[in-house]
Design an enzyme around this catalytic site. Structure first.
Site, mmCIF file in Angstrom:
data_model
loop_
_atom_site.group_PDB
_atom_site.id
_atom_site.type_symbol
_atom_site.label_atom_id
_atom_site.label_comp_id
_atom_site.label_asym_id
_atom_site.label_seq_id
_atom_site.Cartn_x
_atom_site.Cartn_y
_atom_site.Cartn_z
ATOM 1 N N GLU A 158 0.825 -1.213 0.000
ATOM 2 C CA GLU A 158 0.000 0.000 0.000
ATOM 3 C C GLU A 158 0.857 1.261 0.000
ATOM 4 O OE1 GLU A 158 -3.587 -1.769 2.765
ATOM 5 O OE2 GLU A 158 -1.750 -1.117 3.717
ATOM 6 N N ASP B 257 -7.467 -4.885 8.636
ATOM 7 C CA ASP B 257 -7.144 -3.656 7.912
ATOM 8 C C ASP B 257 -7.062 -3.889 6.411
ATOM 9 O OD1 ASP B 257 -4.833 -5.135 7.932
ATOM 10 O OD2 ASP B 257 -3.556 -3.591 8.784
#
Ligand code: NAD
Length: 357
Positions: free
Chosen positions: A65, A236
């Site tokens: 990410e 998450d």
């Protein structure tokens, strides 16, 4: 050409070694106290930040990410991965590095490892959420998932919230034993529990920080007593959650940035328009936070770019005060005449020839 030009090509770099030295020099608990207050400061000025859900590249075993944001003066981003299977191969589940830059020039002003810094800032964020959402004077923390993040979570809640006792639970008892050893001198009263139900008994706050690329269920509704505060930080990613949906339905839910949390957080189990509240508004006083002593509050924390920005801002000040804790990286090509980039390369060829390289 311009003799007054500052040396912007030398970018301070904080290595893992220097981050460890810095954390020990400042004190790990003190770092997290300071980080919690930096994050809180930035949450207070939430509307002025440039915000978007992080850019995630998913694969079978994990995710990579990028997390950018800017307050208009500084720009920061973090590169971070999440690979739950790594741990079994002797690798970290989460590793990271990040950069802070000047919006004015676009030049980087700090490059740093962020694996340790992420653990510090994640724990500081849990502590900040606990400060605003838990009942007054929490004493006992139930910590479910005793891996890389765990000790940081325990120490941040000790330093910021006054936690005195931690009940540890992990499906792998050796992880809890590792925590017990690492926290032996922390002043915390510690207990290893053989079930999550046992660990939650008598707790004021629960933090779940497990890693599994699955819809998992650490907490079910029958385990949750009135007045509990939960920091759910391990879920998450899409398809990666920790709480049973019924726990969500009876909780007052607070999130960082709803467009990201709806994709990645516990609330991915709920309808896309299910009402959730934003933690920054509790901090500014626009939202009153928990509505009663008996309410169950949930911080559905996925980790947001502003927390990393706050951590980078904090680190820039710290290494500014301690020059021995960073190295200068020759990172930006910066010719005396900005248009003569090619000439700079040519001159290097001449210098190499003279030096016989
Ligand atoms: P880790 O792999 O080092 O530790 C995870 C631990 O969870 C392991 O000890 C494992 O045995 C345990 N576990 C797995 N399933 C369990 C279960 N059902 N019950 C009890 N324990 C269980 O990982 P880590 O670096 O400590 O990270 C933990 C999680 O936190 C990861 O999912 C990571 O992505 C997430 N994380 C979130 C943030 C955030 O900002 N919200 C930041 C960093 C990490």
């Amino acid at each position: 050409m311009n003799m007054m030009k500052p040396k912007l090509n030398q970018v301070p770099f904080v290595s893992v070694e220097n981050m460890m030295r810095l954390a020990l020099d400042v004190g790990v608990e003190q770092c997290m106290v300071e980080l919690a207050s930096h994050i809180e400061e930035d949450f207070r000025r939430w509307p002025l930040f440039d915000k978007r859900p992080r850019v995630a590249s998913h694969s079978t075993d994990g995710v990579i990410e990028l997390m950018p944001t800017s307050d208009g003066t500084d720009y920061g981003f973090k590169y971070v991965n999440g690979h739950p299977k790594n741990m079994k191969e002797g690798l970290q589940t989460v590793t990271a590095f990040g950069l802070l830059a000047s919006v004015d020039t676009g030049y980087p002003v700090l490059l740093t490892e962020m694996t340790i810094l992420t653990a510090l800032r994640t724990a500081a964020t849990s502590a900040m959420a606990t400060k605003y959402l838990a009942r007054e004077n929490p004493k006992t923390l139930c910590l479910i998932g005793n891996g890389a993040q765990a000790e940081f979570q325990a120490l941040a809640l000790k330093a910021v919230n006054g936690i005195t006792k931690v009940n540890l639970y992990d499906i792998d008892r050796t992880a809890s034993e590792k925590c017990l050893r690492n926290l032996a001198d922390s002043g915390l009263e510690l207990a290893i529990c053989s079930t999550a139900e046992g660990a939650i008994e008598g707790a004021d706050v629960v933090t779940t920080c497990t890693a599994d690329k699955n819809y998992a269920t650490m907490l079910t509704d029958n385990m949750i007593g009135a007045g509990l505060h939960i920091n759910a930080i391990g879920g998450d990613c899409p398809g990666k959650t920790e709480l049973h949906r019924d726990v969500l339905l009876r909780s007052e839910i607070f999130v960082e940035y709803p467009p990201q949390t709806r994709i990645e957080g516990e609330i991915q189990q709920l309808d896309a328009d299910y009402p959730v509240r934003e933690l920054w508004q509790v901090i500014t006083g626009e939202d009153t936070g928990r509505t009663s002593a008996g309410a169950v509050t949930l911080f559905d924390g996925v980790g947001f770019a502003i927390e990393d920005f706050s951590a980078l801002r904090w680190l820039r000040t710290k290494v500014g005060e301690r020059p021995g804790f960073s190295q200068a990286l020759d990172m930006i090509a910066d010719p005396d005449d900005p248009r003569d980039l090619f000439g700079m390369v040519q001159r290097e060829a001449g210098r190499m020839a003279m030096a016989g390289i």
